[in-house]
Design an enzyme around this catalytic site. Structure first.
Site, PDB file in Angstrom:
ATOM      1  N   ALA A 128      96.706  35.919  20.843  1.00 21.10           N
ATOM      2  CA  ALA A 128      96.598  34.887  21.879  1.00 21.10           C
ATOM      3  C   ALA A 128      97.628  35.138  22.973  1.00 21.10           C
ATOM      4  O   ALA A 128      98.669  35.769  22.738  1.00 21.10           O
ATOM      5  CB  ALA A 128      96.794  33.504  21.272  1.00 21.10           C
ATOM      6  N   ILE A 129      97.332  34.609  24.147  1.00 22.17           N
ATOM      7  CA  ILE A 129      98.214  34.755  25.306  1.00 22.17           C
ATOM      8  C   ILE A 129      98.394  33.397  25.966  1.00 22.17           C
ATOM      9  O   ILE A 129      97.428  32.667  26.173  1.00 22.17           O
ATOM     10  CB  ILE A 129      97.626  35.747  26.327  1.00 22.17           C
TER      11      ILE A 129
ATOM     12  N   GLY B  12     100.420  28.065  30.038  1.00 27.98           N
ATOM     13  CA  GLY B  12      98.995  27.879  30.240  1.00 27.98           C
ATOM     14  C   GLY B  12      98.249  27.925  28.923  1.00 27.98           C
ATOM     15  O   GLY B  12      98.762  28.379  27.903  1.00 27.98           O
TER      16      GLY B  12
ATOM     17  N   CYS C 181      92.682  27.506  21.010  1.00 27.35           N
ATOM     18  CA  CYS C 181      92.391  27.809  22.418  1.00 27.35           C
ATOM     19  C   CYS C 181      91.121  27.126  22.911  1.00 27.35           C
ATOM     20  O   CYS C 181      90.506  27.556  23.887  1.00 27.35           O
ATOM     21  CB  CYS C 181      92.318  29.312  22.649  1.00 27.35           C
TER      22      CYS C 181
END
Length: 225
Positions: free
Chosen positions: A157-158, A83, A188
């Site tokens: 960040a993920i 994602g 992002c």
């Protein structure tokens, strides 16, 4: 203390921890993650937390907007199933790929992402850095009052993917990367905030220091480590 994900401590083994000393090519990492996630789902391998660095590259998540790739020739660009949007990986950034079986922990995607954020915040606290989350922005942020009253920079960040309730991909924490490398993308998809690192904030930390902090704080968040 953060409440760990619900799990059966009597039947769930502690995850394996793996540290790669040399940069791992991105495609190789994805193949390894996919194979391990499949094995975890089948019950033939333990969970895994894999700590590594990549060569300089950009990745495009499932929500990536092509206009956010500002310099497509600067570094290799990889489309990925995680994602999120565009992000940078490279030397000086600790990537943690987390492969956990949420069926045996808690099958809740939102709770899992929030726990990744809590893990990063707890890790940053080991270096006296205050990380924060924002309801409209995934990741971990630090306030930069020296840049302005409302200035914030992203330090971690993920981006995750979940298949058969097994997680893979994970998080990236900026230790001492070349922050100029982020200028080839809109990280992002957020243009109004910058990026930072432990080094940029004036904190000297080695990858070994960060790895120890990640492992130390993992159990407090995830309940087993």
């Amino acid at each position: 203390m953060v409440k760990p994900l619900a799990l059966d401590e009597t039947t769930l083994e502690a995850p394996e921890w793996r540290i790669s000393d040399l940069p791992v090519p991105y495609e190789e990492a994805v193949k390894t993650m996919e194979a391990r996630a499949a094995a975890i789902a089948e019950g033939t391998a333990p969970e895994l937390v894999w700590l590594l660095e990549h060569p300089a590259l950009y990745t495009a998540g499932t929500s990536a907007d092509e206009t956010d790739l500002l310099d497509p020739k600067r570094f290799p660009v990889f489309s990925t199933g995680r994602g999120g949007q565009y992000t940078y990986h490279g030397p000086g950034q600790r990537v943690a790929y987390v492969m956990l079986d949420l069926k045996r922990r808690k099958p809740d995607v939102r709770a899992y992402v929030q726990d990744l954020e809590r893990w990063l915040i707890a890790t940053l606290a080991e270096f006296n850095v205050t990380g924060e989350t924002r309801p409209d922005r995934v990741g971990v942020w630090v306030k930069r009052p020296e840049k302005g009253l409302t200035a914030e920079d992203k330090i971690a960040a993920i981006g995750v993917r979940i298949r058969k309730w097994v997680t893979f991909h994970g998080v990236s924490l900026n230790v001492e990367p070349d922050l100029d490398h982020f200028s080839g993308i809109v990280p992002c998809g957020i243009s109004q905030f910058g990026v930072t690192s432990l080094a940029d904030l004036g904190h000297t930390a080695t990858m070994a220091d960060v790895d120890l902090a990640l492992k130390k704080t993992f159990r407090d968040v995830f309940g087993r480590g």
